[in-house]
Motif scaffolding. Structure first.
Motif, PDB file in Angstrom:
ATOM      1  N   VAL A  14      -7.099   2.962 -16.198  1.00 53.34           N
ATOM      2  CA  VAL A  14      -5.866   3.586 -15.681  1.00 53.34           C
ATOM      3  C   VAL A  14      -6.227   4.562 -14.565  1.00 53.34           C
ATOM      4  O   VAL A  14      -5.653   4.526 -13.478  1.00 53.34           O
ATOM      5  CB  VAL A  14      -5.090   4.315 -16.814  1.00 53.34           C
ATOM      6  N   GLU A  15      -7.214   5.403 -14.836  1.00 55.03           N
ATOM      7  CA  GLU A  15      -7.599   6.450 -13.881  1.00 55.03           C
ATOM      8  C   GLU A  15      -7.987   5.903 -12.515  1.00 55.03           C
ATOM      9  O   GLU A  15      -7.763   6.534 -11.492  1.00 55.03           O
ATOM     10  CB  GLU A  15      -8.790   7.250 -14.446  1.00 55.03           C
ATOM     11  N   ARG A  16      -8.609   4.726 -12.519  1.00 51.71           N
ATOM     12  CA  ARG A  16      -9.109   4.229 -11.231  1.00 51.71           C
ATOM     13  C   ARG A  16      -8.125   3.288 -10.529  1.00 51.71           C
ATOM     14  O   ARG A  16      -8.445   2.665  -9.535  1.00 51.71           O
ATOM     15  CB  ARG A  16     -10.491   3.585 -11.399  1.00 51.71           C
ATOM     16  N   ARG A  17      -6.910   3.210 -11.028  1.00 51.90           N
ATOM     17  CA  ARG A  17      -5.922   2.350 -10.363  1.00 51.90           C
ATOM     18  C   ARG A  17      -4.964   3.115  -9.477  1.00 51.90           C
ATOM     19  O   ARG A  17      -4.532   4.215  -9.796  1.00 51.90           O
ATOM     20  CB  ARG A  17      -5.151   1.544 -11.400  1.00 51.90           C
ATOM     21  N   ARG A  18      -4.670   2.512  -8.335  1.00 56.33           N
ATOM     22  CA  ARG A  18      -3.692   3.081  -7.405  1.00 56.33           C
ATOM     23  C   ARG A  18      -2.761   1.944  -6.997  1.00 56.33           C
ATOM     24  O   ARG A  18      -3.208   0.965  -6.390  1.00 56.33           O
ATOM     25  CB  ARG A  18      -4.381   3.623  -6.139  1.00 56.33           C
ATOM     26  N   THR A  19      -1.498   2.060  -7.345  1.00 57.91           N
ATOM     27  CA  THR A  19      -0.539   0.997  -7.031  1.00 57.91           C
ATOM     28  C   THR A  19       0.506   1.551  -6.076  1.00 57.91           C
ATOM     29  O   THR A  19       1.176   2.536  -6.403  1.00 57.91           O
ATOM     30  CB  THR A  19       0.114   0.488  -8.343  1.00 57.91           C
ATOM     31  N   PHE A  20       0.587   0.965  -4.890  1.00 51.32           N
ATOM     32  CA  PHE A  20       1.484   1.553  -3.885  1.00 51.32           C
ATOM     33  C   PHE A  20       2.121   0.500  -2.992  1.00 51.32           C
ATOM     34  O   PHE A  20       1.739  -0.662  -3.003  1.00 51.32           O
ATOM     35  CB  PHE A  20       0.729   2.597  -3.047  1.00 51.32           C
ATOM     36  N   GLY A  21       3.114   0.946  -2.231  1.00 54.25           N
ATOM     37  CA  GLY A  21       3.765   0.085  -1.241  1.00 54.25           C
ATOM     38  C   GLY A  21       3.824   0.834   0.077  1.00 54.25           C
ATOM     39  O   GLY A  21       3.640   2.050   0.109  1.00 54.25           O
ATOM     40  N   ILE A  22       4.070   0.089   1.153  1.00 54.14           N
ATOM     41  CA  ILE A  22       4.162   0.747   2.464  1.00 54.14           C
ATOM     42  C   ILE A  22       5.622   0.761   2.897  1.00 54.14           C
ATOM     43  O   ILE A  22       6.296  -0.267   2.840  1.00 54.14           O
ATOM     44  CB  ILE A  22       3.305   0.023   3.523  1.00 54.14           C
ATOM     45  N   ILE A  23       6.114   1.916   3.298  1.00 50.93           N
ATOM     46  CA  ILE A  23       7.475   1.955   3.830  1.00 50.93           C
ATOM     47  C   ILE A  23       7.411   2.225   5.331  1.00 50.93           C
ATOM     48  O   ILE A  23       6.665   3.082   5.798  1.00 50.93           O
ATOM     49  CB  ILE A  23       8.377   2.988   3.116  1.00 50.93           C
ATOM     50  N   SER A  24       8.156   1.423   6.069  1.00 50.18           N
ATOM     51  CA  SER A  24       8.165   1.616   7.518  1.00 50.18           C
ATOM     52  C   SER A  24       9.307   0.815   8.117  1.00 50.18           C
ATOM     53  O   SER A  24       9.861  -0.068   7.473  1.00 50.18           O
ATOM     54  CB  SER A  24       6.851   1.151   8.138  1.00 50.18           C
ATOM     55  N   HIS A  25       9.631   1.138   9.344  1.00 48.43           N
ATOM     56  CA  HIS A  25      10.605   0.362  10.097  1.00 48.43           C
ATOM     57  C   HIS A  25       9.843  -0.794  10.752  1.00 48.43           C
ATOM     58  O   HIS A  25       8.666  -0.633  11.073  1.00 48.43           O
ATOM     59  CB  HIS A  25      11.230   1.274  11.156  1.00 48.43           C
ATOM     60  N   PRO A  26      10.483  -1.958  10.950  1.00 44.97           N
ATOM     61  CA  PRO A  26       9.768  -3.050  11.617  1.00 44.97           C
ATOM     62  C   PRO A  26       9.103  -2.583  12.912  1.00 44.97           C
ATOM     63  O   PRO A  26       9.680  -1.774  13.644  1.00 44.97           O
ATOM     64  CB  PRO A  26      10.880  -4.063  11.913  1.00 44.97           C
ATOM     65  N   ASP A  27       7.894  -3.061  13.123  1.00 43.14           N
ATOM     66  CA  ASP A  27       7.098  -2.790  14.326  1.00 43.14           C
ATOM     67  C   ASP A  27       6.396  -1.443  14.361  1.00 43.14           C
ATOM     68  O   ASP A  27       5.752  -1.106  15.348  1.00 43.14           O
ATOM     69  CB  ASP A  27       7.922  -2.963  15.617  1.00 43.14           C
ATOM     70  N   ALA A  28       6.517  -0.664  13.296  1.00 45.58           N
ATOM     71  CA  ALA A  28       5.807   0.619  13.287  1.00 45.58           C
ATOM     72  C   ALA A  28       4.310   0.413  13.077  1.00 45.58           C
ATOM     73  O   ALA A  28       3.494   1.253  13.464  1.00 45.58           O
ATOM     74  CB  ALA A  28       6.373   1.527  12.202  1.00 45.58           C
TER      75      ALA A  28
END
Ligand code: G4P
Length: 536
Positions: A14-28
């Motif tokens: 658990v400690e070594r996991r990082r679960t993420f997403g990227i938020i951005s506008h198209p073309d950023a």
């Protein structure tokens, strides 16, 4: 493994996991940044690999691309890589033409997010929308201001833009030295170090970072020139008075975003971002279920479905349900209870998303995503778990659609097939469907406008039903809730023509304009006009 050893392994995983997403506008620069992160993770070895895939998909929606390239999209929905002992799960947040409710829902399955801002354009609409979703769960957000090799806004303007438009404190972690043609690199505020910018592709080796002993160090003038050094000193002095110092707790609470400056296409500033991300971003956190919070370190396996991907084989109608592991260990072949139906499911053919060259992986841990092929049993929001406790996860909702269209059936004799198709496609989360209290309209609701085309194409391909969709005068929809039944009844009676029910029978109200929505909220303060509804 003994119980104690298992508990220790679980804690470590658990400690070594990082679960993420990227938020951005198209073309950023989301795709470019993803590619650089995957290069660091050793998942891809060639710059351009992600880009090429994206270009192939660009012209049409994701679904139409899968039709051609079946399966590809399923595996690129989750990218897992290892870096410095961490297991990183990057969940794709479809943008461009693929922007849909899935994009929002993926953000309910991550523990943190990375926001990419184009230094020329600043905060744009899609980023704002995605940020609103992150705010629902106070998701911690790290920011990468991209394209510093171009003449963009000043760093102060950008920070102000983020603070004003997104309502979050900015804590710069690096500070740019010049920009555009004059971009020299960044000053690392934590380490007192200068990292020099080299645009990629010149064939030159990147210059080593230089440590300076504080801003007064005369070495600074020698390294970047007197005028740039004077400017940097002045800016950082101003920042000291006006900016926020990094505060890990405030970041974890979603109140503050650490900001990094760089240029993704030149792979500049990306490694620093990744390393800070691994250091500061949260490991899998407790998740809310109906009855209680579940800790990731609880030994019994549990997880929640947050996305369904149709496999697009009309002959089979199989779908892949994406499950986020929330606690315990998943191992291939295990049995878990499907809480909505109360039946046990044998999870023998689950897809475990893993970086290349690590085939044969048989288990997954909290924060990881597994794909479960099924024929429609699994729905968004469903909980799977071991043990007898009737656990039901919350927080994977439907989001109020932003676009609306009326269905026109070309062949009226196909009404039954249409109903069946719409029922299955709404279960999958591909579209939302509403029926008005008065009249016979069938209303489709979507978060991304291209979802309508995808639905029309899928109804034709999978159900042999041809439809057209027509615009209609709806600007917004809200689910209704409130403790005062009499007031709710009054609202319904006075607005009968605006009342609709969704595919699960929940009451909602449509509005012809934002203004009408605001007016209703003012007139009926006792009623809650909800932008989300729990799926189960
Ligand atoms: P997206 O996934 O967020 O939509 O963005 P993507 O990475 O595709 O990047 C959009 C465009 O911005 C691409 O240019 C990309 O090369 C460019 N870009 C990304 N990072 C930087 C940067 O740091 N500096 C500059 N100057 N440009 C950057 P394109 O012309 O659409 O594609 P390409 O043909 O250049 O690849």
């Amino acid at each position: 493994m003994s119980d104690k050893a298992f508990a220790a392994t679980l804690r470590r995983e658990v400690e070594r996991r990082r679960t993420f997403g990227i938020i951005s506008h198209p073309d950023a620069g989301k795709t470019t940044l993803t590619e650089k992160l995957l290069l660091f993770g050793g998942v891809i070895h060639l710059a351009g690999a992600v880009k090429a895939k994206k270009a192939a998909r660009h012209a049409t929606s994701d679904w139409m691309a899968i039709e051609k390239e079946r399966g590809i999209s399923v595996t690129s929905s989750v990218m897992q890589f290892e870096y410095d002992g961490y297991e990183v799960n990057l969940l794709d947040t479809p943008g461009h033409q693929d922007f849909s409710e899935d994009t929002y829902r993926v953000l309910t399955a991550v523990d943190s997010a990375l926001m990419v801002i184009d230094s020329v354009k600043g905060v744009e609409t899609q980023t704002k929308k995605l940020m609103d979703v992150c705010r629902m769960r106070d998701t911690p957000i790290m920011t990468f201001v991209n394209k510093l090799d171009r003449d963009g806004r000043t760093p102060f303007e950008l920070l102000d833009d983020i603070e004003q438009n997104l309502g979050i404190e900015c804590a710069p972690m690096t500070w740019p030295i010049g920009m555009g043609k004059l971009f020299q690199g960044v000053y690392d505020l934590r380490r007192g170090m200068i990292r020099f910018f080299e645009s990629e592709g010149k064939g030159s080796r990147p210059r080593e970072a230089e440590v300076v002993k504080g801003l007064d160090d005369p070495k600074l003038d020698r390294l970047i020139g007197e005028s740039a050094a004077a400017e940097l000193r002045a800016e950082l002095e101003l920042l000291e008075g006006a900016g926020y110092p990094f505060d890990h707790e405030r970041y974890l609470a979603g109140k503050q975003t650490p900001v990094f400056f760089g240029s993704a296409v030149n792979n500049f500033g990306v490694r620093e971002l990744l390393e800070a991300f691994l250091q500061y971003a949260p490991a899998p956190r407790p998740r809310a279920a109906e009855s209680r919070e579940v800790l990731p370190t609880e030994e019994q396996f549990s997880g929640v479905i947050f996305k369904i991907q149709a496999n697009m084989d009309p002959a089979h109608r199989d779908r892949v349900a994406f499950l986020r592991v929330n606690s315990g260990r998943f191992s291939r072949g295990m049995k878990a209870r499907h809480q909505r139906t109360g039946k046990d499911m044998l999870l023998h053919n689950a897809i475990i998303f893993m970086a290349q060259d690590r085939s044969g992986v048989e288990e997954a841990w909290p924060g990881d995503i597994i794909g479960i092929p099924n024929h429609g049993t699994l729905r968004i929001g469903d909980t799977l778990c071991e043990g007898k406790e009737p656990l039901r996860y919350l927080g994977i909702p439907h989001f109020a659609p932003e676009h609306f269209r009326r269905v026109v059936l070309k062949n009226p004799f196909k009404a039954k097939q249409l109903d069946k198709g719409l029922e299955q496609l709404t279960e999958e989360g591909a579209i939302q469907f509403f029926r008005p209290a008065m009249g016979r309209d069938q209303i489709l609701g979507a978060v991304g406008a291209l979802q309508f085309d995808v639905i029309a194409a899928r109804l034709a391909a999978e159900y042999d039903v041809q439809i057209l969709t027509e615009p209609m005068g709806i600007a917004a929809v809200r689910w209704l809730a409130g403790d005062d039944a009499i007031v709710l009844e009054r609202l319904k009676r006075d607005n009968q023509s605006a009342m609709v029910t969704d595919s699960d029978g929940h009451l909602a109200m449509t509005f012809a304009s934002e203004w009408r929505l605001e007016k209703a909220q003012e007139d009926y303060p006792e009623v809650r006009f909800l932008t989300t509804r729990e799926c189960v």
